[in-house]
Design a protein around this motif. Sequence first.
Motif, PDB file in Angstrom:
ATOM      1  N   TYR A 186       0.813  -1.218   0.000  1.00  0.00           N
ATOM      2  CA  TYR A 186       0.000   0.000   0.000  1.00  0.00           C
ATOM      3  C   TYR A 186       0.851   1.276   0.000  1.00  0.00           C
TER       4      TYR A 186
ATOM      5  N   ASP B 286      -3.839   1.865  -6.557  1.00  0.00           N
ATOM      6  CA  ASP B 286      -4.862   2.480  -7.402  1.00  0.00           C
ATOM      7  C   ASP B 286      -6.256   2.173  -6.855  1.00  0.00           C
ATOM      8  N   ASP B 287      -7.277   2.618  -7.550  1.00  0.00           N
ATOM      9  CA  ASP B 287      -8.654   2.452  -7.072  1.00  0.00           C
ATOM     10  C   ASP B 287      -9.080   0.990  -6.989  1.00  0.00           C
ATOM     11  N   ASP B 288      -8.375   0.129  -7.710  1.00  0.00           N
ATOM     12  CA  ASP B 288      -8.700  -1.297  -7.692  1.00  0.00           C
ATOM     13  C   ASP B 288      -7.828  -2.082  -6.716  1.00  0.00           C
ATOM     14  N   GLY B 289      -7.022  -1.356  -5.921  1.00  0.00           N
ATOM     15  CA  GLY B 289      -6.196  -2.023  -4.921  1.00  0.00           C
ATOM     16  C   GLY B 289      -4.909  -2.607  -5.446  1.00  0.00           C
ATOM     17  N   ARG B 290      -4.486  -2.173  -6.626  1.00  0.00           N
ATOM     18  CA  ARG B 290      -3.250  -2.690  -7.212  1.00  0.00           C
ATOM     19  C   ARG B 290      -2.099  -1.712  -6.992  1.00  0.00           C
TER      20      ARG B 290
END
Length: 225
Positions: free
Chosen positions: A77, A156-160
Amino acid sequence: MTARKLGLLISLSLFVAADSAHASGTSALAQELTRSQQVNKRVVNVWWLPLEYWLAAAQELKKPAQEIDDVRKLFRYYLIIAVLDARVLDDGKLEPATHAEIGPHLQIRRNGKPVEILRDVDPRVARRVGELSYLLKTSLSMLGVGLRIFFLPNIDDDGRPLLQGASRGLLTIRYAPGEDEDAFEYVWHAPLTAVAGPQTCPDGGESLEAHWAYCPWHGIKLRGE
């Protein structure tokens, strides 16, 4: 101690570390990840410390499997950088800059987009970084006490993860050491050779950096581009 001697000391410390038994782990990564600058009576070193560095540190310090798994899950993160800005006083003593002195002078761009330093960090990550930064601090000898670590968002917004040592990416840091100094720009291209391994020129067989798009000797476009 002059700034030049201080710079040589840092370089020597990192060289000795890279030549040690850990050369394939954190030391090899630190060699590729450090950027240095000598400015008047001070020396500045900046590191990008991606997830792969922290995993290597946890393994070298023989952390339990659960702790290594925690590093893998939690550190993704964050984009983590470290700065050592040491001023040499007239009496030869060193005066490392503090977080508060360094932070306002950092401008960071991840894959071309500006990113801000975080004020709040997961305490589990902060604690692990405190433990795992031992290897880097030790490699810097007496200068290790001046190592300052900063955290930035990296999901990013998708957790990547947006920037990793194993995949293509770009990190740019501008830092002005002191109020009256010009800013210097430090650049890292991923993938990192210490993480992904070197490429090989399909024509001449030369060993090439992992992030290179072309062989500089033959002009051949490399695989994966």
